[in-house]
Enzyme design. Structure first.
Site, mmCIF file in Angstrom:
data_model
loop_
_atom_site.group_PDB
_atom_site.id
_atom_site.type_symbol
_atom_site.label_atom_id
_atom_site.label_comp_id
_atom_site.label_asym_id
_atom_site.label_seq_id
_atom_site.Cartn_x
_atom_site.Cartn_y
_atom_site.Cartn_z
ATOM 1 N N ASN A 10 11.414 0.932 7.058
ATOM 2 C CA ASN A 10 11.021 1.988 6.117
ATOM 3 C C ASN A 10 11.448 3.312 6.753
ATOM 4 O O ASN A 10 10.828 3.771 7.704
ATOM 5 C CB ASN A 10 9.503 1.922 5.913
ATOM 6 C CG ASN A 10 8.969 3.105 5.135
ATOM 7 O OD1 ASN A 10 9.729 3.881 4.547
ATOM 8 N ND2 ASN A 10 7.650 3.256 5.127
ATOM 9 N N TRP A 11 12.510 3.897 6.199
ATOM 10 C CA TRP A 11 13.059 5.109 6.815
ATOM 11 C C TRP A 11 12.270 6.368 6.445
ATOM 12 O O TRP A 11 12.571 7.450 6.942
ATOM 13 C CB TRP A 11 14.537 5.280 6.421
ATOM 14 C CG TRP A 11 15.452 4.218 6.947
ATOM 15 C CD1 TRP A 11 15.120 3.149 7.733
ATOM 16 C CD2 TRP A 11 16.869 4.118 6.729
ATOM 17 N NE1 TRP A 11 16.235 2.395 8.015
ATOM 18 C CE2 TRP A 11 17.323 2.965 7.408
ATOM 19 C CE3 TRP A 11 17.801 4.881 6.029
ATOM 20 C CZ2 TRP A 11 18.660 2.568 7.407
ATOM 21 C CZ3 TRP A 11 19.135 4.489 6.019
ATOM 22 C CH2 TRP A 11 19.554 3.342 6.700
ATOM 23 N N LYS A 12 11.308 6.217 5.560
ATOM 24 C CA LYS A 12 10.477 7.365 5.138
ATOM 25 C C LYS A 12 11.356 8.545 4.749
ATOM 26 O O LYS A 12 12.446 8.360 4.236
ATOM 27 C CB LYS A 12 9.465 7.714 6.231
ATOM 28 C CG LYS A 12 8.666 6.495 6.658
ATOM 29 C CD LYS A 12 7.426 6.837 7.427
ATOM 30 C CE LYS A 12 6.759 5.553 7.885
ATOM 31 N NZ LYS A 12 5.494 5.764 8.539
ATOM 32 N N HIS A 95 2.139 1.893 0.028
ATOM 33 C CA HIS A 95 2.167 2.297 1.437
ATOM 34 C C HIS A 95 0.985 3.231 1.711
ATOM 35 O O HIS A 95 0.600 4.022 0.841
ATOM 36 C CB HIS A 95 3.497 2.993 1.757
ATOM 37 C CG HIS A 95 3.685 3.211 3.222
ATOM 38 N ND1 HIS A 95 3.117 4.272 3.887
ATOM 39 C CD2 HIS A 95 4.334 2.480 4.158
ATOM 40 C CE1 HIS A 95 3.421 4.190 5.169
ATOM 41 N NE2 HIS A 95 4.162 3.116 5.361
ATOM 42 N N GLU A 97 0.748 5.905 3.244
ATOM 43 C CA GLU A 97 1.024 7.339 3.025
ATOM 44 C C GLU A 97 0.948 7.674 1.536
ATOM 45 O O GLU A 97 0.591 8.794 1.166
ATOM 46 C CB GLU A 97 2.383 7.703 3.637
ATOM 47 C CG GLU A 97 2.284 7.733 5.156
ATOM 48 C CD GLU A 97 3.549 7.352 5.901
ATOM 49 O OE1 GLU A 97 4.647 7.424 5.312
ATOM 50 O OE2 GLU A 97 3.433 6.973 7.086
ATOM 51 N N GLU A 167 -0.833 -3.251 7.159
ATOM 52 C CA GLU A 167 -0.573 -2.086 7.992
ATOM 53 C C GLU A 167 -1.875 -1.326 8.224
ATOM 54 O O GLU A 167 -2.267 -0.499 7.390
ATOM 55 C CB GLU A 167 0.431 -1.162 7.299
ATOM 56 C CG GLU A 167 1.752 -1.831 6.995
ATOM 57 C CD GLU A 167 2.869 -0.801 6.857
ATOM 58 O OE1 GLU A 167 3.806 -0.887 7.666
ATOM 59 O OE2 GLU A 167 2.792 0.079 5.999
ATOM 60 N N GLY A 173 2.541 4.957 12.919
ATOM 61 C CA GLY A 173 3.105 6.180 13.486
ATOM 62 C C GLY A 173 2.285 6.763 14.626
ATOM 63 O O GLY A 173 2.498 7.905 15.036
ATOM 64 N N SER A 213 3.441 0.712 14.315
ATOM 65 C CA SER A 213 3.991 0.915 15.655
ATOM 66 C C SER A 213 4.600 -0.358 16.255
ATOM 67 O O SER A 213 4.415 -0.643 17.437
ATOM 68 C CB SER A 213 2.927 1.512 16.584
ATOM 69 O OG SER A 213 2.492 2.768 16.073
ATOM 70 N N GLY A 234 8.420 1.483 10.750
ATOM 71 C CA GLY A 234 8.696 2.870 10.399
ATOM 72 C C GLY A 234 9.553 3.533 11.462
ATOM 73 O O GLY A 234 10.774 3.391 11.486
ATOM 74 N N GLY A 235 8.902 4.229 12.389
ATOM 75 C CA GLY A 235 9.609 5.028 13.394
ATOM 76 C C GLY A 235 10.742 4.294 14.106
ATOM 77 O O GLY A 235 11.851 4.832 14.253
HETATM 78 C C1 PEP Z 1 5.249 2.168 8.262
HETATM 79 O O1 PEP Z 1 5.375 3.303 7.863
HETATM 80 O O2 PEP Z 1 5.284 1.250 7.440
HETATM 81 C C2 PEP Z 1 5.054 1.954 9.692
HETATM 82 C C3 PEP Z 1 4.600 0.806 10.093
HETATM 83 O O3 PEP Z 1 5.365 2.986 10.533
HETATM 84 P P1 PEP Z 1 5.431 2.923 12.155
HETATM 85 O O4 PEP Z 1 6.249 1.711 12.510
HETATM 86 O O5 PEP Z 1 6.108 4.203 12.543
HETATM 87 O O6 PEP Z 1 4.045 2.819 12.639
#
Ligand code: PEP
Length: 249
Positions: A10-12, A95, A97, A167, A173, A213, A234-235
């Site tokens: 997920n490149w956000k 998600h 967010e 999640e 994050g 993470s 994500g990151g």
């Molecule tokens: C996400 O946004 O779905 C996520 C898991 O982010 P991160 O890996 O940065 O925690």
């Protein structure tokens, strides 16, 4: 029943077109011998560029969100028809967010789930508890509620196009990861919810990704757990040096 591992990035709200094309190119090269199922979900404005780069590869094209209506007066929204036209095969819905920063509720997410499935898209339905909910011993209950409300009215036939991503919000994050044991316990409980709603075969078949993470150094321990079938990243999905080792764990 054997479930295929599914690793999604997920490149956000990151990357310009040039940066996205470079990342996609590196992933196509780096994952060509990868044996799992792969997805990248770039921002809407990058989808066409990334589609051109990953065409013919083993990487699926995803979107991070979608409007609950097919078309109409919905300023700032993006329609399922527009996504399909660009070759999007999967949409991430619910998600954290979107739930917590943009106040999407289960009813809205459920509407989006139905629309996506009606159009033949695969859905990654995200669920997860806040830190205070975990501390209050409510993690399973929150996830159960989000899964059952998100899937309300979805028939068993369509369930094969649904992936759940667990999640925990406090792990996204933040650099904090659920322990493999804690994550697996919630995954098992989500699988139990699917079993009660749909039946044992559906419970055994559904893919449940973990997100929060995920990094190259923790992915293997997470994936070794019985009920963890992949990762939503994500990151660490923003750089080939971190996403490729995760994807090829
Ligand atoms: C996400 O946004 O779905 C996520 C898991 O982010 P991160 O890996 O940065 O925690």
């Amino acid at each position: 029943m054997s479930r295929q591992y599914y690793i999604a990035g997920n490149w956000k709200m990151h990357k310009t077109k040039e940066e996205a094309a470079a990342l996609a190119k590196a992933l196509v090269a780096g994952l060509q011998e990868g044996t799992h199922k792969y997805l990248v979900a770039p921002s809407f404005t990058l989808i066409e560029t990334v589609a051109g780069v990953i065409k013919g590869s083993n990487i699926r094209l995803g979107a991070q969100n979608m409007a609950p209506e097919e078309q109409g007066a919905h300023t700032g929204e993006v329609s399922v028809l527009q996504l399909k036209e660009l070759g999007v095969k999967t949409v991430i819905l619910g998600h954290s967010e979107r739930r917590h920063n943009y106040l999407e509720n289960d009813a809205l997410i459920n509407k989006k789930v139905h629309l996506a499935l009606k159009h033949g898209l695969e859905v990654i339905l995200c669920v997860g508890e806040l830190l205070e909910e975990r501390e209050a011993g409510q993690a399973e209950k929150v996830c159960e509620q989000q899964v059952s409300a998100g899937l309300a009215g979805v028939g068993a036939k369509d369930l094969s196009s649904v992936v759940i991503a667990y999640e925990p919000v406090w792990a996204i994050g933040t650099g904090k990861t659920a322990t493999p044991e804690d994550a697996d316990a919630i995954h098992a409980s989500i699988r139990g919810v699917i079993g009660r709603l749909y039946g044992p075969q559906e419970a055994a078949a559904i893919i449940i990704q973990y997100g929060g993470s995920v990094k190259p150094d923790n992915v293997s321990a997470l994936m070794a757990k019985e009920n963890i079938d992949g990762a939503l990243v994500g990151g660490a999905s923003l750089k080939p040096e971190s996403f490729i080792p995760i994807a090829k764990f």
